[in-house]
Each structure stands twice: as structure tokens, then as C-alpha cells.
Design a protein around this motif. Structure first.
Motif, mmCIF file in Angstrom:
data_model
loop_
_atom_site.group_PDB
_atom_site.id
_atom_site.type_symbol
_atom_site.label_atom_id
_atom_site.label_comp_id
_atom_site.label_asym_id
_atom_site.label_seq_id
_atom_site.Cartn_x
_atom_site.Cartn_y
_atom_site.Cartn_z
ATOM 1 N N PRO A 158 0.824 -1.219 0.000
ATOM 2 C CA PRO A 158 0.000 0.000 0.000
ATOM 3 C C PRO A 158 0.855 1.266 0.000
ATOM 4 O O PRO A 158 1.947 1.287 0.571
ATOM 5 C CB PRO A 158 -0.798 -0.125 1.300
ATOM 6 N N ILE A 159 0.355 2.301 -0.633
ATOM 7 C CA ILE A 159 1.057 3.582 -0.598
ATOM 8 C C ILE A 159 0.874 4.266 0.752
ATOM 9 O O ILE A 159 1.693 5.069 1.185
ATOM 10 C CB ILE A 159 0.593 4.505 -1.746
ATOM 11 N N VAL A 160 -0.235 3.922 1.436
ATOM 12 C CA VAL A 160 -0.472 4.450 2.785
ATOM 13 C C VAL A 160 -1.250 3.405 3.586
ATOM 14 O O VAL A 160 -2.091 2.686 3.039
ATOM 15 C CB VAL A 160 -1.232 5.804 2.739
ATOM 16 N N VAL A 161 -0.944 3.326 4.870
ATOM 17 C CA VAL A 161 -1.647 2.430 5.787
ATOM 18 C C VAL A 161 -2.374 3.289 6.809
ATOM 19 O O VAL A 161 -1.785 4.171 7.433
ATOM 20 C CB VAL A 161 -0.679 1.471 6.514
ATOM 21 N N VAL A 162 -3.670 3.027 6.984
ATOM 22 C CA VAL A 162 -4.468 3.703 8.011
ATOM 23 C C VAL A 162 -4.569 2.725 9.179
ATOM 24 O O VAL A 162 -5.169 1.659 9.056
ATOM 25 C CB VAL A 162 -5.866 4.071 7.482
ATOM 26 N N VAL A 163 -3.952 3.064 10.300
ATOM 27 C CA VAL A 163 -3.756 2.077 11.365
ATOM 28 C C VAL A 163 -4.406 2.509 12.665
ATOM 29 O O VAL A 163 -4.499 3.702 12.977
ATOM 30 C CB VAL A 163 -2.236 1.811 11.568
ATOM 31 N N ASP A 164 -4.881 1.534 13.392
ATOM 32 C CA ASP A 164 -5.462 1.702 14.720
ATOM 33 C C ASP A 164 -4.317 1.792 15.739
ATOM 34 O O ASP A 164 -3.436 0.927 15.781
ATOM 35 C CB ASP A 164 -6.360 0.496 14.982
ATOM 36 N N PHE A 165 -4.344 2.830 16.570
ATOM 37 C CA PHE A 165 -3.264 3.070 17.529
ATOM 38 C C PHE A 165 -3.065 1.893 18.479
ATOM 39 O O PHE A 165 -1.945 1.598 18.899
ATOM 40 C CB PHE A 165 -3.556 4.339 18.327
ATOM 41 N N PHE A 166 -4.150 1.195 18.841
ATOM 42 C CA PHE A 166 -4.051 0.121 19.820
ATOM 43 C C PHE A 166 -3.548 -1.187 19.220
ATOM 44 O O PHE A 166 -3.255 -2.125 19.962
ATOM 45 C CB PHE A 166 -5.409 -0.106 20.495
ATOM 46 N N LEU A 167 -3.434 -1.268 17.907
ATOM 47 C CA LEU A 167 -2.917 -2.483 17.279
ATOM 48 C C LEU A 167 -1.392 -2.349 17.166
ATOM 49 O O LEU A 167 -0.834 -2.141 16.096
ATOM 50 C CB LEU A 167 -3.562 -2.687 15.908
ATOM 51 N N SER A 168 -0.720 -2.464 18.293
ATOM 52 C CA SER A 168 0.717 -2.199 18.346
ATOM 53 C C SER A 168 1.564 -3.124 17.468
ATOM 54 O O SER A 168 2.583 -2.676 16.935
ATOM 55 C CB SER A 168 1.220 -2.218 19.790
ATOM 56 N N PRO A 169 1.210 -4.412 17.263
ATOM 57 C CA PRO A 169 2.002 -5.202 16.307
ATOM 58 C C PRO A 169 1.957 -4.612 14.904
ATOM 59 O O PRO A 169 2.948 -4.674 14.163
ATOM 60 C CB PRO A 169 1.328 -6.578 16.350
ATOM 61 N N HIS A 181 2.100 6.107 6.842
ATOM 62 C CA HIS A 181 0.915 5.696 7.576
ATOM 63 C C HIS A 181 0.227 6.864 8.281
ATOM 64 O O HIS A 181 0.826 7.911 8.508
ATOM 65 C CB HIS A 181 1.258 4.606 8.603
ATOM 66 N N VAL A 182 -1.037 6.636 8.578
ATOM 67 C CA VAL A 182 -1.867 7.586 9.312
ATOM 68 C C VAL A 182 -2.469 6.833 10.484
ATOM 69 O O VAL A 182 -3.007 5.739 10.312
ATOM 70 C CB VAL A 182 -2.996 8.139 8.421
ATOM 71 N N VAL A 183 -2.368 7.392 11.688
ATOM 72 C CA VAL A 183 -3.002 6.791 12.864
ATOM 73 C C VAL A 183 -4.396 7.391 12.992
ATOM 74 O O VAL A 183 -4.545 8.604 13.155
ATOM 75 C CB VAL A 183 -2.177 7.044 14.136
#
Length: 205
Positions: A158-169, A181-183
Motif C-alpha cells: 500500500p502507498i499508505v496504511v491507516v492504522v489503529d493506535f491500539f494495534l501495536s504489532p 501511515h496515518v493513525v
């Protein structure tokens, strides 16, 4: 004591994070490929599901991938189908199930049980559970989830990952690969940036 240590660590981490170079970074990834990476709990995932729907409607040429736990697949399929009905040119979301335990499964009890009353009793319980909240997974569970996300990043590119802050792995995998990435968080700015308030006001206001 725990709050004092947290404040000291935060102070030093913020003062030691100077940029290495003035040159803009170049991130790996395929244009138009977006990956959402989140836990399945509605309180954490709903903002990701809503954002993916809005992106499908506004940018139907995007290739949107969504990695989460199986519990979320039904909701995501319904969201994707709705977007296709609203705009037939939309490419449906591609769901990727994650291996291992979700946030609430690793926590071991319902997340609402973490809510404590105000006062010394409540803060005492919160402090005693803080290690669990900050690192839920066992080493083997964490590594399995981390490696699964690393595999997905390599496959999807992906060119960008939109990630959940609590999914630390997931955050660790993204940072390991240097992914853009974007949190995305369901919390307000007040909650997310409390540590940036001057004079340590998060501790006394």
C-alpha cells in the motif's frame, strides 16, 4: 510514581526525537492502494469502517484493503456492498483476516470492565492494570500477529496504511518497513494530544 515515570519518559522522548535529515522521505508502495489495519472491536473499528466507506464514495478508483479479525468481516462486507450500490463503479473492499487474538481477546475480559470510578480506588485499579493495557499480547501471540501483518504489507504494497493506535504489532510492522501511515483514532484531539499540553497540565488539570 507511575505517572511521574511516564512524564519523565515522555519529556526525554520528545526532546530526543530530532529529524535526521532535511530531505523528504520516500515511502514504498503502489499508487492508489490503501490498507486499513484495525482491531475488530466496534469502539476502535467504526471510525475505520466509516472512513473506508467515505473514501470508496469519493474516490471509486482506489484499491482499498482492510485487515482485521474475522468478527469485523460481516460489517465490512455490508459497508462495501452499500458503497457499490451508491456508486456502481466502486471497486469493493478486499478483506484480509488477521491471525491470532484481537485486542479484547488478548485483554481477557470485556473492555468496558476497564472503566473505573473516580477517586483513589479507581486510579489504583487503573495503575495496577496499566501494564496489561499497554501490552496485551504474550510474546508468541504478538510475534504471530506482527509477522502476519508484515506478510500483508509485502503482498499488498500500500502507498499508505491507516492504522489503529491500539494495534501495536501493526504499528511495529509499519515502522519496520518504513511505510507511510496515518493513525486513525476514535478519540478527540483533547484525548490524543493531552501529553503535548504545556507545563505538564495533563497531570493537574
Amino acid at each position: 510514581v507511575a505517572l511521574l515515570v511516564a512524564g519523565i519518559l515522555l519529556f526525554f522522548s520528545r526532546n530526543s526525537s530530532a529529524p535526521d535529515s532535511d530531505q523528504p522521505r520516500r515511502f514504498p508502495g503502489r499508487n492508489n492502494a490503501v490498507l486499513f489495519l484495525t482491531d475488530a472491536h466496534a469502539g476502535l473499528a467504526n471510525v475505520h469502517v466509516a472512513t473506508s466507506h467515505a473514501m470508496l464514495i469519493e474516490f471509486p478508483d482506489l484499491e482499498i484493503h482492510f485487515a482485521s479479525f474475522l468478527k469485523l468481516e460481516k460489517t465490512l462486507t455490508a459497508t462495501s456492498d452499500l458503497a457499490v450500490q451508491q456508486k456502481p463503479s466502486t471497486v469493493p473492499i478486499k478483506f484480509h483476516p488477521l491471525v491470532g487474538k484481537s485486542f479484547t481477546e488478548a485483554l481477557g475480559y470485556d473492555i468496558e470492565a476497564a472503566i473505573q470510578p473516580p477517586g483513589l480506588g479507581g486510579i489504583g485499579t487503573l495503575c495496577s492494570n496499566m501494564q496489561v493495557y499497554l501490552m496485551l499480547w504474550t510474546a508468541s501471540d504478538y510475534l504471530a500477529l506482527y509477522e502476519d501483518i508484515m506478510r500483508l504489507l509485502n503482498e499488498i504494497e500500500p502507498i499508505v496504511v491507516v492504522v489503529d493506535f491500539f494495534l501495536s504489532p501493526g504499528l511495529d510492522a509499519i515502522r519496520t518497513q518504513g511505510r507511510n501511515h496515518v493513525v486513525l483514532s476514535p478519540n478527540s484531539l483533547k484525548d490524543n494530544f493531552a501529553s503535548m499540553q504545556p507545563w505538564g497540565s495533563m497531570f493537574w488539570k
